[in-house]
Design a protein around this motif. Structure first.
Motif, PDB file in Angstrom:
ATOM      1  N   GLU A  62       0.814  -1.224   0.000  1.00 40.46           N
ATOM      2  CA  GLU A  62       0.000   0.000   0.000  1.00 40.46           C
ATOM      3  C   GLU A  62       0.843   1.269   0.000  1.00 40.46           C
ATOM      4  OE1 GLU A  62      -3.644   2.169   2.376  1.00 40.46           O
ATOM      5  OE2 GLU A  62      -1.935   1.402   3.495  1.00 40.46           O
ATOM      6  N   ASP A 108       0.003   5.350   0.697  1.00 37.14           N
ATOM      7  CA  ASP A 108      -0.863   6.513   0.940  1.00 37.14           C
ATOM      8  C   ASP A 108      -0.146   7.702   0.322  1.00 37.14           C
ATOM      9  OD1 ASP A 108      -2.989   5.371   2.528  1.00 37.14           O
ATOM     10  OD2 ASP A 108      -1.498   5.109   4.104  1.00 37.14           O
ATOM     11  N   GLU A 168      -3.369   5.036  -2.454  1.00 37.63           N
ATOM     12  CA  GLU A 168      -4.555   5.770  -1.979  1.00 37.63           C
ATOM     13  C   GLU A 168      -4.368   7.267  -2.177  1.00 37.63           C
ATOM     14  OE1 GLU A 168      -5.722   5.208   2.147  1.00 37.63           O
ATOM     15  OE2 GLU A 168      -7.098   6.915   2.047  1.00 37.63           O
TER      16      GLU A 168
END
Ligand code: CA
Length: 343
Positions: free
Chosen positions: A56, A58, A162
């Motif tokens: 992931e 961000d 994200e």
């Protein structure tokens, strides 16, 4: 045992991993954040080595519009910004990534997450504060690391970026999605054939990413525990069967908070909501957040119980985990006995 089973077993033993469609996805939440400071390249490399399917990112912008990998628009809970650039503090007492250029941001040291007021670590048992040297990395630096590791290991670990607070970024005069999407395309992430899920908490931005900005890759709508997001997204309406069917027109999946899927009674029994089955009925995959074996949900008796509730009982398709190795071990052999961290 037929040839296919034997081949599958060999792949398993070799640690190559199971085909994505055969088991739920292990998404390394901010990297191997249970073991190293979140979103550092070290945490990403370690999660890659522990066998994550996706890593992931961000994303927030710097003052000069460079996407960097940080969980918050703030810098004061994971860096020494307050010491190095005290004059950049805004009236609300916070320090923002958007107020520093990349050159300035690179001067900061990143550390394990701490409480900006007290200085206490958020997770007491994790990587020691202030130890070793970590820096903020750009999205590009991280993509190069992941693609490099994919090449050198022969694996194909995907990315899970994200877009953080797009409405706030635009109010500050910076259009983060418009900057991130072309960069992803340049690195080969543009269609549903590419190992990438783009995620966002803001409904208006998810729609804009698909309909106005023309994103053709996988898109996941994140869902908070609270009824309404700061940008006005109504999660209560969104989580109804009709709301999910509407969402499926633009998104491929949802990323709900764990509490929307499972809660535990005083006796420690799991209660499962209809969200996963309703999402599946609407054609959406479900990637829930976040497994933390050192901070279990309220009344959840054990990490094993958490994995059973999410995967066996609720049937989610993937999970964001701070502990890639633990979740992966459970998924590969749920009945083989618990590794130490699962007990
Ligand atoms: Ca995130």
């Amino acid at each position: 045992m037929n040839l296919k089973n034997i081949l599958g077993l060999l792949l398993l033993v070799a640690g190559v991993g199971v085909a994505a469609e055969s088991r739920p996805l292990v998404i390394a939440h901010r990297g191997a954040s249970g073991y190293l400071p979140e979103h550092t390249l070290a945490a990403k490399a370690y999660a890659h080595a522990l066998g994550a399917d996706f890593l992931e990112q961000d994303l927030v912008l710097t003052k000069d519009d460079v996407p960097v990998v940080l969980h918050d628009i703030y810098l004061d809970t994971v860096t020494d910004v307050a010491m190095r650039f005290p004059e950049r503090k805004r009236a609300d007492g916070r320090f923002y990534a958007l107020d520093l250029t990349l050159v300035e941001l690179k001067q900061l040291r990143v550390t394990e997450r701490f409480n900006a007021k007290t200085g206490a670590p958020v997770f007491a048992g994790r990587f020691p504060a202030g130890q070793a040297e970590f820096r903020v990395s750009t999205l590009e630096e991280e993509l190069q690391l992941i693609q490099g590791l994919n090449r050198s290991t022969g694996r194909s670990v995907g990315i899970y970026p994200e877009i953080k607070q797009p409405q706030w970024h635009r109010a500050q005069g910076h259009d983060i999605s418009k900057i991130v999407l072309p960069l992803l395309a340049r690195y080969g992430y543009a269609t549903k054939n590419d190992a990438c899920f783009l995620q966002c908490f803001e409904e208006a931005e998810v729609k804009r990413i698909r309909r106005e900005l023309g994103w053709q890759g996988h898109l996941v709508m994140l869902i908070e525990a609270s009824a309404q997001g700061a940008d006005g997204t109504n999660f209560t309406t969104m989580c109804t069967p009709a709301g999910l069917r509407e969402l499926a027109k633009v998104a491929d999946g949802i990323g709900p908070s764990l509490g929307r899927i499972a809660t535990w009674t005083d006796k420690g029994e799991a209660k499962i909501s209809n969200l996963v089955s309703d999402a599946h009925a609407a054609g959406l995959v479900v990637h829930a957040y976040t497994i933390r074996v050192d901070e279990l949900p309220k009344r959840c008796p054990s990490a094993v119980a958490l994995h059973i509730a999410l995967f066996t009982m609720a049937g989610i398709d993937g999970v964001f985990t701070d502990f890639t190795d633990v979740t992966r071990a459970w998924l590969l052999a749920p009945h083989a006995g618990a590794p130490a961290r699962l007990k």
